[in-house]
Design an enzyme around this catalytic site. Structure first.
Site, short mmCIF file in Angstrom:
data_model
loop_
_atom_site.label_atom_id
_atom_site.label_comp_id
_atom_site.label_asym_id
_atom_site.label_seq_id
_atom_site.Cartn_x
_atom_site.Cartn_y
_atom_site.Cartn_z
N SER A 1 0.85 -1.19 0.00
CA SER A 1 0.00 0.00 0.00
C SER A 1 0.88 1.23 0.00
CB SER A 1 -0.90 0.00 1.24
OG SER A 1 -1.50 1.26 1.45
N TYR B 1 -2.23 -0.46 10.13
CA TYR B 1 -2.26 -0.91 8.74
C TYR B 1 -0.94 -0.61 8.04
CZ TYR B 1 -3.74 -0.97 3.82
OH TYR B 1 -3.84 -1.22 2.46
#
Length: 277
Positions: free
Chosen positions: A134, A147
């Protein structure tokens, strides 16, 4: 082999690769769920749906056994580690330890176990290991401590494996998409449950320091999150396809509008400038 094919990028990618003639092994969290049913309905007979919770060692081994029997000595050309969870977007101090552990368990440890398990099949074909990280795995983004940390771990794992596996001709790729509208954003019921856990476990002094207005604002941030995400997944699908088919794939792909800009600023400018930006 594609874990996380129930929804979002994984679901779209399974359909896309199937339409191009690939033999797709689509790992799903629930083989009786709507995502798996949609794949069986809309894809060709080549696509094989597999029950695969990547945090379940037994299911990972069973998926390996099933795929090994099908590919035999030809090996497996690609593993795309796509399965992932977001967790509740909130300041790192506010997040419960369960969120950190869950993100690491799925986004990092699960991907590592899948990679290690399937490497013998990739070695046979001199294939590709593609890890869906990501933008938050390459740069620090507020409210994504859990995350982002799990995706940063996955990105570092990808870099090390790229170096170590090159002797067998295996290409390893990390993909850092910007914000896309996928199933990772979860349902309202899931968010309500996570928000309840977050607020109920906050110490009184921490709650006072942040203030009730700020804490309630986290929900507004969450509700508006999809509106800031691109609905068109084609840049990500194209990046994965290039990573799988190019003779010399890039070590890092940054699909999505402006995904590379914050990364360039983070790498090339002083940290105070990035933090201000």
């Amino acid at each position: 082999m594609l874990p996380g094919s129930d929804t979002g990028i994984g679901h779209a990618l399974a359909k896309y690769l199937d339409s191009l003639g690939f033999v797709v092994f689509a790992g799903v969290l629930n083989e009786d769920g709507p995502g798996a049913a949609e794949l069986r309905r809309s894809c060709s007979q080549r696509l094989c749906v597999l029950q695969l919770d990547i945090t379940n060692t037994t299911q990972v081994k069973e998926a390996y056994q099933a795929i090994s029997e099908k590919v035999q000595n030809a090996g497996l050309w690609g593993v795309v580690n796509n399965a992932g969870i977001l967790g509740f977007p909130a300041d790192g101090e506010l997040l419960p330890m369960s969120t950190y552990r869950h993100c690491m368990e799925v986004n990092f440890f699960g991907a590592v176990e899948v990679s290690k398990t399937f490497l013998p099949l990739l070695r046979k074909s001199q294939g590709r290991l593609v890890n869906m990280s990501s933008m938050a795995g390459g740069i620090p983004l507020p409210r994504y401590a859990a995350y982002g940390a799990s995706k940063a771990a996955l990105s570092m794992f990808s870099g090390v494996m790229r170096q170590e596996l090159s002797k067998w001709g295996i290409k390893v790729v990390a993909i850092h998409p910007s914000g896309f509208r996928t199933g990772i954003q979860g349902t309202a019921e899931q968010w309500d449950e996570q928000e309840k856990e977050l607020l109920e476990n906050l110490p009184a002094d921490t709650r006072q320091a942040y203030g009730e207005e700020y804490l309630q604002g986290l929900r507004n941030h969450l509700l508006h999150l999809p509106s800031h995400c691109a609905p068109d997944l084609s840049p990500v699908l194209g990046a994965v396809l290039h990573a799988l088919l190019a003779r010399r794939p890039q070590g890092l792909y940054t699909p999505g509008r402006g995904a590379y800009i914050p990364l360039c600023i983070f790498c090339c400018f002083p940290l105070w400038f990035y933090d201000f930006f």
